[in-house]
Design a protein around this motif. Sequence first.
Motif, short mmCIF file in Angstrom:
data_model
loop_
_atom_site.label_atom_id
_atom_site.label_comp_id
_atom_site.label_asym_id
_atom_site.label_seq_id
_atom_site.Cartn_x
_atom_site.Cartn_y
_atom_site.Cartn_z
N ALA A 202 0.82 -1.21 0.00
CA ALA A 202 0.00 0.00 0.00
C ALA A 202 0.86 1.26 0.00
N THR A 203 2.13 1.16 0.39
CA THR A 203 3.01 2.33 0.41
C THR A 203 3.78 2.51 -0.89
N HIS A 204 3.50 1.68 -1.89
CA HIS A 204 4.26 1.70 -3.15
C HIS A 204 3.74 2.77 -4.10
N ASP A 205 4.56 3.76 -4.37
CA ASP A 205 4.26 4.75 -5.41
C ASP A 205 5.59 5.32 -5.88
N ALA A 206 6.11 4.74 -6.96
CA ALA A 206 7.40 5.16 -7.50
C ALA A 206 7.25 5.88 -8.83
N ALA A 207 6.04 6.03 -9.32
CA ALA A 207 5.81 6.46 -10.70
C ALA A 207 6.53 7.75 -11.06
N ASP A 208 6.40 8.76 -10.23
CA ASP A 208 6.95 10.07 -10.59
C ASP A 208 8.46 10.13 -10.48
N ARG A 209 9.09 9.09 -9.91
CA ARG A 209 10.54 9.13 -9.70
C ARG A 209 11.30 8.18 -10.62
N LEU A 210 10.60 7.34 -11.38
CA LEU A 210 11.29 6.38 -12.22
C LEU A 210 12.14 7.06 -13.30
N ALA A 211 11.79 8.27 -13.67
CA ALA A 211 12.56 9.00 -14.68
C ALA A 211 13.97 9.33 -14.22
N THR A 212 14.24 9.18 -12.92
CA THR A 212 15.58 9.48 -12.38
C THR A 212 16.51 8.28 -12.40
N LEU A 213 15.99 7.10 -12.75
CA LEU A 213 16.82 5.89 -12.67
C LEU A 213 17.85 5.87 -13.79
N PRO A 214 19.13 5.70 -13.46
CA PRO A 214 20.17 5.70 -14.49
C PRO A 214 20.47 4.33 -15.08
N MET A 215 20.02 3.27 -14.41
CA MET A 215 20.42 1.92 -14.81
C MET A 215 19.41 1.31 -15.81
N PRO A 216 19.82 0.25 -16.53
CA PRO A 216 18.87 -0.44 -17.41
C PRO A 216 17.76 -1.10 -16.61
N VAL A 217 16.54 -0.96 -17.10
CA VAL A 217 15.36 -1.50 -16.44
C VAL A 217 14.57 -2.33 -17.46
N THR A 218 14.39 -3.62 -17.17
CA THR A 218 13.54 -4.47 -17.99
C THR A 218 12.25 -4.73 -17.24
N ALA A 219 11.13 -4.35 -17.84
CA ALA A 219 9.81 -4.61 -17.26
C ALA A 219 9.19 -5.78 -18.00
N VAL A 220 8.97 -6.87 -17.29
CA VAL A 220 8.44 -8.09 -17.90
C VAL A 220 6.96 -8.21 -17.57
N ALA A 221 6.15 -8.42 -18.58
CA ALA A 221 4.71 -8.57 -18.40
C ALA A 221 4.27 -9.94 -18.89
N GLY A 222 3.26 -10.50 -18.23
CA GLY A 222 2.63 -11.73 -18.69
C GLY A 222 1.33 -11.39 -19.39
N LYS A 223 1.18 -11.84 -20.61
CA LYS A 223 -0.04 -11.50 -21.35
C LYS A 223 -1.28 -12.11 -20.70
N ARG A 224 -1.07 -13.15 -19.88
CA ARG A 224 -2.21 -13.79 -19.21
C ARG A 224 -2.29 -13.38 -17.73
N ASP A 225 -1.63 -12.30 -17.40
CA ASP A 225 -1.63 -11.79 -16.04
C ASP A 225 -2.83 -10.86 -15.85
N THR A 226 -3.82 -11.32 -15.12
CA THR A 226 -5.00 -10.49 -14.87
C THR A 226 -4.82 -9.60 -13.64
N ALA A 227 -3.87 -9.92 -12.78
CA ALA A 227 -3.63 -9.11 -11.58
C ALA A 227 -2.82 -7.86 -11.89
N SER A 228 -1.91 -7.96 -12.84
CA SER A 228 -1.08 -6.82 -13.23
C SER A 228 -0.95 -6.83 -14.75
N PRO A 229 -1.91 -6.23 -15.45
CA PRO A 229 -1.93 -6.30 -16.91
C PRO A 229 -0.69 -5.69 -17.56
#
Length: 234
Positions: free
Chosen positions: A160-187
């Motif tokens: 419930a304390t997770h909110d990083a959205a506005d700060r992700l633009a500051t990350l200098p490192m490579p970031v891979t975001a993996v999504a599951g096409k059959r993931d209904t909990a986190s589309p």
Amino acid sequence: MTVVLLPPVGNDAATWQWIDAPAGAVRHRFPGFGRPRAETTPTMASLADEVAALYPGPLHLVGVSMGGMVAQHVALRHPDRVASLLVACTGASASPDTMLARAAAAETQGMRGVLATTLQRWFTPAALAADPPHPGVVYARDTLLALDPSAFADGWRAIATHDAADRLATLPMPVTAVAGKRDTASPVARSADIADRAPRGRLVVLDDAPHMAQLETPDLLSGAIADHLAAAGA
């Protein structure tokens, strides 16, 4: 450099047993999940600071669901320590009301009371109906039923304390975001949002993966992890 595997809420280190992890990878355990509960209710900040304190040197962080959320906060709070991020089946923020409602349900209904809805969020119908039972589902069911409901609630309150959205633009490192096409909990859109916000972000979509990709489709997630670490120079 150390590869640190960060599990989802309610999962312990054994959640990675079907993943082809690189040699020397560390399987982190969050408080209450395979280790005693924290003395005070965890937050994203406290969980992230613990990861940074436990493992020396540069870190490649691999996290699924809650683990991916914590990974974002480690990178934001300790950017000099994080060489790369792979965050799977997760988003840049969470709904506090939804997470707090899940915490309350665990405490009032117990683990057996929230088991069915949790497994339905985590797995595909085919995996839940498999005969013989899918080993990832068996692990998840047994692990959840053995949990202290208050520990499960701690996890949801941390999310419930997770909110990083506005700060992700500051990350200098490579970031891979993996999504599951059959993931209904986190589309897929939630992972795409992370990839779009991070300057060095990229999106990888696994066609057959559900929310618990490390349990139901470990071969697909293992491939994504290997590709990410190779590209990041791990």
